[in-house]
Design a protein around this motif. Sequence first.
Motif, PDB file in Angstrom:
ATOM      1  N   ARG A  75      44.869  43.551  32.908  1.00 19.52           N
ATOM      2  CA  ARG A  75      43.405  43.053  33.373  1.00 19.52           C
ATOM      3  C   ARG A  75      43.273  43.467  34.579  1.00 19.52           C
ATOM      4  O   ARG A  75      42.442  43.681  35.368  1.00 19.52           O
ATOM      5  CB  ARG A  75      42.949  41.871  32.739  1.00 19.52           C
ATOM      6  CG  ARG A  75      42.551  41.938  31.140  1.00 19.52           C
ATOM      7  CD  ARG A  75      41.982  40.948  30.682  1.00 19.52           C
ATOM      8  NE  ARG A  75      41.444  41.095  29.107  1.00 19.52           N
ATOM      9  CZ  ARG A  75      40.536  40.374  28.520  1.00 19.52           C
ATOM     10  NH1 ARG A  75      40.117  39.360  28.721  1.00 19.52           N
ATOM     11  NH2 ARG A  75      40.461  40.804  27.192  1.00 19.52           N
ATOM     12  N   LEU A  76      44.106  42.773  35.489  1.00 18.18           N
ATOM     13  CA  LEU A  76      44.369  42.837  36.872  1.00 18.18           C
ATOM     14  C   LEU A  76      44.591  44.199  37.308  1.00 18.18           C
ATOM     15  O   LEU A  76      44.044  44.406  38.280  1.00 18.18           O
ATOM     16  CB  LEU A  76      45.512  41.816  37.335  1.00 18.18           C
ATOM     17  CG  LEU A  76      45.261  40.417  37.185  1.00 18.18           C
ATOM     18  CD1 LEU A  76      46.405  39.614  37.728  1.00 18.18           C
ATOM     19  CD2 LEU A  76      44.133  39.899  37.958  1.00 18.18           C
ATOM     20  N   VAL A  84      47.168  39.836  30.421  1.00 18.38           N
ATOM     21  CA  VAL A  84      46.827  39.167  31.688  1.00 18.38           C
ATOM     22  C   VAL A  84      46.958  40.107  32.643  1.00 18.38           C
ATOM     23  O   VAL A  84      46.080  40.100  33.758  1.00 18.38           O
ATOM     24  CB  VAL A  84      47.578  37.686  31.790  1.00 18.38           C
ATOM     25  CG1 VAL A  84      47.575  37.065  33.350  1.00 18.38           C
ATOM     26  CG2 VAL A  84      47.383  36.810  30.612  1.00 18.38           C
ATOM     27  N   ARG A 119      38.656  37.518  34.117  1.00 14.06           N
ATOM     28  CA  ARG A 119      38.859  37.811  32.522  1.00 14.06           C
ATOM     29  C   ARG A 119      40.364  37.926  32.247  1.00 14.06           C
ATOM     30  O   ARG A 119      40.665  37.520  31.297  1.00 14.06           O
ATOM     31  CB  ARG A 119      38.624  39.386  32.590  1.00 14.06           C
ATOM     32  CG  ARG A 119      37.061  39.735  32.356  1.00 14.06           C
ATOM     33  CD  ARG A 119      36.631  41.220  32.409  1.00 14.06           C
ATOM     34  NE  ARG A 119      37.741  41.893  32.133  1.00 14.06           N
ATOM     35  CZ  ARG A 119      37.729  42.607  30.635  1.00 14.06           C
ATOM     36  NH1 ARG A 119      37.046  41.952  29.620  1.00 14.06           N
ATOM     37  NH2 ARG A 119      38.508  43.435  30.307  1.00 14.06           N
ATOM     38  N   SER A 120      41.128  38.001  33.372  1.00 14.06           N
ATOM     39  CA  SER A 120      42.718  37.741  33.313  1.00 14.06           C
ATOM     40  C   SER A 120      43.022  36.331  33.107  1.00 14.06           C
ATOM     41  O   SER A 120      43.765  35.631  32.176  1.00 14.06           O
ATOM     42  CB  SER A 120      43.618  38.316  34.435  1.00 14.06           C
ATOM     43  OG  SER A 120      44.782  37.952  34.624  1.00 14.06           O
ATOM     44  N   VAL A 142      45.987  42.292  44.082  1.00 14.92           N
ATOM     45  CA  VAL A 142      44.786  41.450  44.006  1.00 14.92           C
ATOM     46  C   VAL A 142      44.961  40.450  45.358  1.00 14.92           C
ATOM     47  O   VAL A 142      45.968  40.337  45.716  1.00 14.92           O
ATOM     48  CB  VAL A 142      44.867  40.316  43.007  1.00 14.92           C
ATOM     49  CG1 VAL A 142      44.445  41.175  41.791  1.00 14.92           C
ATOM     50  CG2 VAL A 142      46.096  39.629  42.891  1.00 14.92           C
ATOM     51  N   LYS A 202      37.781  40.985  36.860  1.00 18.31           N
ATOM     52  CA  LYS A 202      38.978  41.361  36.323  1.00 18.31           C
ATOM     53  C   LYS A 202      39.976  40.096  36.501  1.00 18.31           C
ATOM     54  O   LYS A 202      40.653  39.769  35.533  1.00 18.31           O
ATOM     55  CB  LYS A 202      39.478  42.653  36.864  1.00 18.31           C
ATOM     56  CG  LYS A 202      39.957  42.452  38.197  1.00 18.31           C
ATOM     57  CD  LYS A 202      40.646  43.884  38.845  1.00 18.31           C
ATOM     58  CE  LYS A 202      41.135  43.689  40.355  1.00 18.31           C
ATOM     59  NZ  LYS A 202      41.818  44.665  40.856  1.00 18.31           N
ATOM     60  N   MET A 203      39.721  39.450  37.604  1.00 16.30           N
ATOM     61  CA  MET A 203      40.630  38.401  37.793  1.00 16.30           C
ATOM     62  C   MET A 203      40.002  37.068  36.732  1.00 16.30           C
ATOM     63  O   MET A 203      40.917  36.556  36.324  1.00 16.30           O
ATOM     64  CB  MET A 203      40.442  37.800  39.337  1.00 16.30           C
ATOM     65  CG  MET A 203      41.485  36.857  39.898  1.00 16.30           C
ATOM     66  SD  MET A 203      43.018  37.599  40.111  1.00 16.30           S
ATOM     67  CE  MET A 203      43.997  36.453  39.235  1.00 16.30           C
TER      68      MET A 203
END
Lengths: 306, 241
Positions: free
Chosen positions: A106-107, A103, B6-7, B89, B3-4
């Motif tokens: 990926r960020l 998790v 996907r996370s 992020v 990506k956010m």
Amino acid sequence: MSNQAWILETRGLTKRLGGKNVVNEVNLAIGKGEIYGFLGPNGAGKTTTIRMLLGLAKPTKGSVHLFGRDIRKERIPILRKVGSLVEYPSYYGHLTAKENLEVVRRLLGVPRSRIDDVLSVVRLTKEADRAVKGYSLGMKQRLGIATALLGQPELLVLDEPTNGLDPAGIQEIRELIKSLPATQGVTILISSHLLSEVEQMATRVGIIDKGNLIYQDGIRMLRERAKSRIRFGVSEPEAAWRLLLSHGYEAAWDRHQLTVERADDRTVAAIVTQLVRQNHQVYRVEEETASLERIFLEMTGTEGSL
Amino acid sequence: MLKMIRSEWIKIRRSVVWLLSGVSPIIALAIGTFGYRPKGGFPWEEMLSLLSALHAMLFLPLLAGVYAALLCRYEHAAGGWKQMLAMPVSRTQVYFAKFVILMLLLAVTQALLLIVLLIIGATHGIGSPIPWGTLFASFAGGWLACLPLAALQLFVSVAFQSFAAPLAVNVILTIPNVLVVNSERFGPYYPWAQPMLAMLPRTDYGFGAFHLSMETLAAVVLGSFCVFFAAGWAYFTNKPV
């Protein structure tokens, strides 16, 4: 001092909550490669300070600079170089350790191999495919540290990383943290309410109490402030006490023991000679070092834990 | 942004939300199998009204709330907000990703119901050509009409630590649907009623808020969505964690 010298620097950092400055004019300064122990009693403002360092909460006043950049202006590039564990480890219980790390991976956009790397650093490789809700608190803490390490940070912020662990778990986390600057090349900020916890690993300490930073320096300077005294076991202590006073020594007698403050080797030798000349029988000459813990208690004026 | 999402995907991939998305289609399957009585010349439209009535009036608004609460529960429960926001992020990315996932779950729910509808139609031997246009308009319309409600529920779920509070609010405000959809004045402005107004076929019903043109409904839905989403987004951007 130029802000380039510090990895982390705050100036006049203040947070006002409910009409009270829970963090008041705090000037932290952390240099590269240090393990900085951020100490204070529960509720002294440690976590609030750390939240502001990470941009999770906004300061009422003052500034936070990491790597010489302002967190308010360049939060995202700064956080790319920071790994953190705030208060308690964050995890998704229904996912395995590997999935939890995925998790975050990926960020951060780091290569997949980092997951195995950090799992082996915290020695969770064998448990990596189990759901995290079945983990012990110590394992969750280690996973939290693994998560913080995932992005190969230059600064690691660990808020109370041993909170709630048993002595074996504390020892394990302590060894792990101690090894990190050497193996991972990071600077570490670690907060705790127990001095004994950071005493053995910190190179510098900052002590916060009621929102004020009351001490910030090397742990060695703190040790030097720990005054030692010499205790004498003699046949007639009260008479010996009078004798020492008459010779100008800083002696103290509390009806149980005879002590002399801040005596160097030569002074101790002279005192013993005096006592023996006056036919006192000297049973013991012992050095009593005030523990760092006691100095903290004196500084913060709290009982029991810091 | 990608990506956010996907996370986020890993978090829900093996989560209970998928079981929930099957609840309404399974109930619809039962209703459709045992409750379908052919009446006139529009068997597919009749089937659509039969299956979507309960779904759009009750389950869809309820699920929008449950999904939103579940998506935030993981973060509230074990400090996920803190961990996510201490990463490189932006808060906007986090909030948008949550909303995208929420709408995705609602889309899956709609798709499952559509599949159930087609299966039941086939088992009842409805032979006439499938009115794809009507079906698509109904399911996509119902989904889009969830936008304001989803935005509102995400806002509430982000704001409250508690899992039950936003759900209770949602249930209490969903129940009046039964009455509100019949009101020409209030129906279109009530976020919980909008999915039903958008989803039920227009031909069968001509009362209450169903009088309204699609254009009016679309404008109200879009307008209120913008207001609710902006409010939640602004709140989240400034929320101390």
